[in-house]
Motif scaffolding. Sequence first.
Motif, mmCIF file in Angstrom:
data_model
loop_
_atom_site.group_PDB
_atom_site.id
_atom_site.type_symbol
_atom_site.label_atom_id
_atom_site.label_comp_id
_atom_site.label_asym_id
_atom_site.label_seq_id
_atom_site.Cartn_x
_atom_site.Cartn_y
_atom_site.Cartn_z
ATOM 1 N N VAL A 99 0.847 -1.175 0.057
ATOM 2 C CA VAL A 99 0.061 -0.212 -0.253
ATOM 3 C C VAL A 99 0.780 1.360 0.094
ATOM 4 O O VAL A 99 1.843 1.428 0.933
ATOM 5 C CB VAL A 99 -1.108 -0.005 1.329
ATOM 6 C CG1 VAL A 99 -1.834 1.170 1.161
ATOM 7 C CG2 VAL A 99 -1.711 -1.209 1.250
ATOM 8 N N PHE A 107 -7.219 3.822 -0.275
ATOM 9 C CA PHE A 107 -6.085 2.382 -0.320
ATOM 10 C C PHE A 107 -6.854 1.334 0.569
ATOM 11 O O PHE A 107 -6.833 0.136 0.298
ATOM 12 C CB PHE A 107 -4.809 2.702 -0.196
ATOM 13 C CG PHE A 107 -4.257 3.646 -1.176
ATOM 14 C CD1 PHE A 107 -4.653 3.686 -2.335
ATOM 15 C CD2 PHE A 107 -3.220 4.296 -0.868
ATOM 16 C CE1 PHE A 107 -4.077 4.336 -3.451
ATOM 17 C CE2 PHE A 107 -2.505 4.938 -1.716
ATOM 18 C CZ PHE A 107 -2.845 5.124 -3.236
ATOM 19 N N ALA A 110 -9.767 -0.455 -0.792
ATOM 20 C CA ALA A 110 -9.296 -1.242 -1.900
ATOM 21 C C ALA A 110 -9.015 -2.553 -1.353
ATOM 22 O O ALA A 110 -9.244 -3.901 -1.666
ATOM 23 C CB ALA A 110 -8.476 -0.746 -2.629
ATOM 24 N N THR A 155 -1.168 -0.944 -4.530
ATOM 25 C CA THR A 155 -2.047 -0.073 -4.869
ATOM 26 C C THR A 155 -1.478 1.188 -5.649
ATOM 27 O O THR A 155 -0.854 2.079 -5.020
ATOM 28 C CB THR A 155 -2.741 0.684 -3.404
ATOM 29 O OG1 THR A 155 -1.531 1.184 -2.802
ATOM 30 C CG2 THR A 155 -3.491 -0.363 -2.608
ATOM 31 N N THR A 177 -2.614 -1.410 -9.488
ATOM 32 C CA THR A 177 -3.930 -0.738 -9.571
ATOM 33 C C THR A 177 -3.699 0.758 -9.621
ATOM 34 O O THR A 177 -2.510 1.242 -9.762
ATOM 35 C CB THR A 177 -4.908 -1.017 -8.237
ATOM 36 O OG1 THR A 177 -3.849 -0.556 -7.139
ATOM 37 C CG2 THR A 177 -5.054 -2.441 -8.118
ATOM 38 N N TRP A 178 -4.683 1.504 -9.758
ATOM 39 C CA TRP A 178 -4.548 3.052 -9.567
ATOM 40 C C TRP A 178 -3.912 3.628 -10.840
ATOM 41 O O TRP A 178 -3.655 4.740 -10.411
ATOM 42 C CB TRP A 178 -4.051 3.452 -8.215
ATOM 43 C CG TRP A 178 -4.812 4.067 -7.203
ATOM 44 C CD1 TRP A 178 -5.017 5.300 -6.979
ATOM 45 C CD2 TRP A 178 -5.686 3.292 -6.361
ATOM 46 N NE1 TRP A 178 -5.966 5.501 -6.206
ATOM 47 C CE2 TRP A 178 -6.524 4.220 -5.751
ATOM 48 C CE3 TRP A 178 -6.075 2.032 -6.236
ATOM 49 C CZ2 TRP A 178 -7.395 3.930 -4.856
ATOM 50 C CZ3 TRP A 178 -7.034 1.525 -5.313
ATOM 51 C CH2 TRP A 178 -7.835 2.546 -4.779
ATOM 52 N N CYS A 323 -13.439 2.658 -5.100
ATOM 53 C CA CYS A 323 -12.132 2.042 -4.613
ATOM 54 C C CYS A 323 -12.525 0.589 -4.068
ATOM 55 O O CYS A 323 -11.468 -0.182 -4.261
ATOM 56 C CB CYS A 323 -11.581 3.078 -3.433
ATOM 57 S SG CYS A 323 -11.310 4.645 -3.993
ATOM 58 N N GLY A 327 -10.916 -3.196 -5.281
ATOM 59 C CA GLY A 327 -10.074 -4.232 -4.577
ATOM 60 C C GLY A 327 -10.777 -5.382 -4.929
ATOM 61 O O GLY A 327 -10.158 -6.423 -4.986
#
Length: 360
Positions: A99, A107, A110, A155, A177-178, A323, A327
């Motif tokens: 993270v 985060f 997620a 993340t 991700t992100w 978010c 996840g």
Amino acid sequence: MIGDPGGGFVSPTFDQVIRIGRPVTPENGGERKPVRIEEVARIAGVSPITVSRALHQPGRVSEEKRLKVQQAVEVTGYASNPHARALRSGRSNIVAAFVSNIVSQQFGLAVQGCAEVLEPRGFQLMIGQTSYSYARETSMIQSLLALRPAAVLFTGVVELEENRSFLRELGVPVIETWAFPPDPIDMLVGFSNTDGGRMVAQHFAAQGYRRVAFIGRSGGRGLLRLAGFRDGVRSAGLKLVAELSLDTVSGLSDGQRALNQLLDSHEKIDAVFCANDLIAMGALLEASRRGLNMPGDIAIAGFGDSDLAAEIPPGLTTIRMDCRQIGRRAGEMLLARLNGETDGSSSETVALELVKRGST
């Protein structure tokens, strides 16, 4: 997908994520480096994760692909990492979740969504914080050799080429991700930061603002959102008065100081795009402390839609993404891979939405 003015949808724009430490080869003037798994994958016409499986778990790869990988290995002289190869046995049920900021609400949602999918199936998430630090990220990734995880979640996206190669060599599912780069390590559930920045610029233009500014982190997603904002500013004929880069963002005080610096250095700014809600909420507090009317004296927009975004007067205009769904989808993709139901790289995106509140 993102909405277009006509009510339909357009494909998201790829984020041009920086890649750091690309290997030097004889073709670009350096000494010959060891062959990387990506080169084997390119020659074989398969994904890097398929190469890793063909070498370490051949039963999970079709005979046709295995032969292509074998031929590519012979052509290139590729030798896989012996430490990574040792991981093929004795893995745990741990999914390592890296993270960027452990106190981030986004985060946290997620990771919680991912856990909701994986934990009922016997997997456990182990969380570590990279703090947007390359050194911390590298150290934590290298610790995976001892941890022997079933899979890895980020993340964010990994920018260091050395770390990207290391993760591919592990031979376990990796999901980023992100962001929405065209070249994820393995799997991806993200969104276009570039489009998000562009959406804010378009909103400023529609509200009649002309002199605008940007505050964000000097690297990573901050740069991606700035790139989209610049593009939107140019397209709308706005004037980008100032860009203020922050090395780190740890609290509301960073946004307060940043807005102070902008207002003290420039005569007139109509609107400010803050690349995350933490900066934006600090800017809102500072504008209020100065006695400024929002949006009359200055408009402020953020990115992330944290819970407090609607609560700090007059309410923060921001870019929203689901978010928890990021996840959950990441967990579903990991589970499918771990169960042998899917193979090969894959990318998915979630929708972005501009939420207008009193700050603009």
